[in-house]
Write a protein that holds these residues in place. Structure first.
Motif, PDB file in Angstrom:
ATOM      1  N   SER A  79      -0.374  59.414 -12.423  1.00 15.16           N
ATOM      2  CA  SER A  79      -0.224  60.823 -12.790  1.00 15.16           C
ATOM      3  C   SER A  79       1.247  61.217 -12.742  1.00 15.16           C
ATOM      4  O   SER A  79       2.042  60.591 -12.033  1.00 15.16           O
ATOM      5  CB  SER A  79      -1.030  61.702 -11.827  1.00 15.16           C
ATOM      6  N   PRO A  80       1.648  62.267 -13.489  1.00 15.61           N
ATOM      7  CA  PRO A  80       3.056  62.705 -13.452  1.00 15.61           C
ATOM      8  C   PRO A  80       3.545  63.042 -12.043  1.00 15.61           C
ATOM      9  O   PRO A  80       4.711  62.819 -11.714  1.00 15.61           O
ATOM     10  CB  PRO A  80       3.052  63.937 -14.360  1.00 15.61           C
ATOM     11  N   ALA A  81       2.658  63.586 -11.202  1.00 12.58           N
ATOM     12  CA  ALA A  81       3.062  63.905  -9.832  1.00 12.58           C
ATOM     13  C   ALA A  81       3.364  62.635  -9.046  1.00 12.58           C
ATOM     14  O   ALA A  81       4.301  62.596  -8.226  1.00 12.58           O
ATOM     15  CB  ALA A  81       1.966  64.706  -9.137  1.00 12.58           C
ATOM     16  N   GLN A  82       2.598  61.581  -9.287  1.00 12.05           N
ATOM     17  CA  GLN A  82       2.837  60.321  -8.593  1.00 12.05           C
ATOM     18  C   GLN A  82       4.019  59.562  -9.175  1.00 12.05           C
ATOM     19  O   GLN A  82       4.632  58.742  -8.487  1.00 12.05           O
ATOM     20  CB  GLN A  82       1.576  59.449  -8.658  1.00 12.05           C
ATOM     21  N   ALA A  83       4.364  59.833 -10.427  1.00 13.30           N
ATOM     22  CA  ALA A  83       5.475  59.115 -11.068  1.00 13.30           C
ATOM     23  C   ALA A  83       6.799  59.396 -10.386  1.00 13.30           C
ATOM     24  O   ALA A  83       7.725  58.579 -10.454  1.00 13.30           O
ATOM     25  CB  ALA A  83       5.546  59.504 -12.546  1.00 13.30           C
ATOM     26  N   VAL A  84       6.909  60.545  -9.711  1.00 13.21           N
ATOM     27  CA  VAL A  84       8.145  60.879  -9.004  1.00 13.21           C
ATOM     28  C   VAL A  84       8.438  59.855  -7.913  1.00 13.21           C
ATOM     29  O   VAL A  84       9.596  59.623  -7.552  1.00 13.21           O
ATOM     30  CB  VAL A  84       8.043  62.307  -8.416  1.00 13.21           C
ATOM     31  N   ILE A  85       7.382  59.226  -7.384  1.00 16.13           N
ATOM     32  CA  ILE A  85       7.567  58.225  -6.326  1.00 16.13           C
ATOM     33  C   ILE A  85       8.484  57.102  -6.802  1.00 16.13           C
ATOM     34  O   ILE A  85       9.286  56.566  -6.029  1.00 16.13           O
ATOM     35  CB  ILE A  85       6.195  57.668  -5.890  1.00 16.13           C
ATOM     36  N   PHE A  86       8.405  56.752  -8.079  1.00 14.34           N
ATOM     37  CA  PHE A  86       9.237  55.671  -8.603  1.00 14.34           C
ATOM     38  C   PHE A  86      10.723  56.026  -8.528  1.00 14.34           C
ATOM     39  O   PHE A  86      11.564  55.145  -8.356  1.00 14.34           O
ATOM     40  CB  PHE A  86       8.829  55.356 -10.047  1.00 14.34           C
ATOM     41  N   SER A  87      11.042  57.314  -8.661  1.00 12.99           N
ATOM     42  CA  SER A  87      12.437  57.731  -8.523  1.00 12.99           C
ATOM     43  C   SER A  87      12.933  57.502  -7.103  1.00 12.99           C
ATOM     44  O   SER A  87      14.063  57.046  -6.887  1.00 12.99           O
ATOM     45  CB  SER A  87      12.584  59.210  -8.890  1.00 12.99           C
ATOM     46  N   PHE A  88      12.076  57.808  -6.119  1.00  6.32           N
ATOM     47  CA  PHE A  88      12.464  57.587  -4.723  1.00  6.32           C
ATOM     48  C   PHE A  88      12.593  56.095  -4.417  1.00  6.32           C
ATOM     49  O   PHE A  88      13.452  55.702  -3.625  1.00  6.32           O
ATOM     50  CB  PHE A  88      11.453  58.242  -3.790  1.00  6.32           C
ATOM     51  N   VAL A  89      11.740  55.293  -5.043  1.00  6.14           N
ATOM     52  CA  VAL A  89      11.865  53.840  -4.871  1.00  6.14           C
ATOM     53  C   VAL A  89      13.210  53.356  -5.408  1.00  6.14           C
ATOM     54  O   VAL A  89      13.909  52.559  -4.775  1.00  6.14           O
ATOM     55  CB  VAL A  89      10.701  53.110  -5.570  1.00  6.14           C
TER      56      VAL A  89
END
Length: 297
Positions: free
Chosen positions: A268-278
């Motif tokens: 989901s778009p909300a979960q995609a932000v996690i990749f930025s933190f990674v």
């Protein structure tokens, strides 16, 4: 089952559009840090104020492009006043060590961000505002309707960043800014008014933040919290691109936005932000100077 090529291409365009808007924010933030060594936690709130100023101007005049110009100029002047009244006294205090100055400016800008959020809530209320798109047409891309405004936003953001590049490279005052970034003490010894440059750069950064808020407003609406999201993503971009590296911040903005766009194909778009933190964590672990900083020979 594989992901259709059409979806990949659409997400590529979305990533580029969002990346150019984010680059507009991150460029101003990088410029301010490069010349002042100030980590501006209130930068996202300047985005928010620009969007709300444009919404008010648009409601009065009905002209989106006039609202864009007015919001950019008003927030640029506001940024200059903010720097003169709040940050210049902190930077000009010779009795503090650089570490103490950095801490006080972080606390000051964080406090400013809270004040501006509450002011926006008092002035414009809690409800979201939507800026009317100046371009309402769409074109067909792989049987999907894609708005022309998104393309225009990316092109206009690129034009503003390009104008900043030309100003810094060929303009007299742009050369002064680059000299102050490289060696502030030597620039002042050569007669360059560094305190005035600080004010001018902060105004430029504030104006660019306001412009990005206006351009982003028709895409997602304007609320008191959009500044916090932009601040977080801009800081990720600045770290990944390299602190104080203007070109790196632009490339990192596009990289992070494309990363989130492609990730949203599988989560989901909300979960995609996690990749930025990674990406942020990996950068800090393996290349803390930034992914797009040239390796010294």
């Amino acid at each position: 089952m594989g992901i259709p090529l059409e979806q990949i291409l659409i997400q590529t365009i979305n990533g580029l559009v969002n990346g150019m808007i984010l680059a507009l924010v991150a460029s101003g933030l990088t410029l301010i840090f490069g010349i002042m060594d100030v980590v501006n936690f209130a930068h996202g709130e300047l985005v928010m104020l620009g969007a709300f100023t444009a919404a008010t101007t648009l409601a009065t005049t009905g002209n989106f492009w006039l609202a864009l110009v007015v919001a950019t100029l008003v927030i640029a002047v506001f940024g200059a006043l903010l720097q003169v009244t709040t940050l210049r006294p902190l930077l000009g205090s010779g009795s503090r060590t650089p570490q103490e100055v950095a801490l006080t400016t972080i606390l000051a800008t964080f406090g400013i961000s809270l004040v501006l959020q509450k002011y926006a809530l008092w002035q414009w209320g809690p409800s979201a505002r939507k800026l009317q798109e100046p371009l309402t047409g769409q074109y067909t891309l792989f049987d999907l309707q894609y708005p022309w405004y998104r393309i225009a936003t990316a092109l206009l953001s690129a034009a503003i960043i390009g104008a900043l590049y030309l100003f810094l490279k060929y303009g007299k005052y742009g050369i002064w800014i680059r000299a102050a970034i490289q060696d502030r003490v030597m620039a002042q010894a050569m007669g360059i008014p560094v305190p005035l440059l600080h004010t001018a750069v902060f105004a430029i950064g504030a104006g660019m933040a306001a412009a990005s808020g206006v351009l982003f407003g028709p895409l997602a609406g304007v609320t008191q919290t959009i500044g916090a999201d932009f601040t977080l993503r801009a800081f990720i971009v600045v770290v990944v691109g390299g602190m104080g590296n203007l070109g790196g911040s632009i490339l990192a903005s596009i990289f992070i936005s494309l990363l989130e766009a492609y990730a949203s194909l599988i989560v989901s778009p909300a979960q995609a932000v996690i990749f930025s933190f990674v990406a942020l964590i990996l950068t800090l672990l393996f290349r803390p100077t930034g992914l797009f900083v040239p390796t010294p020979k």
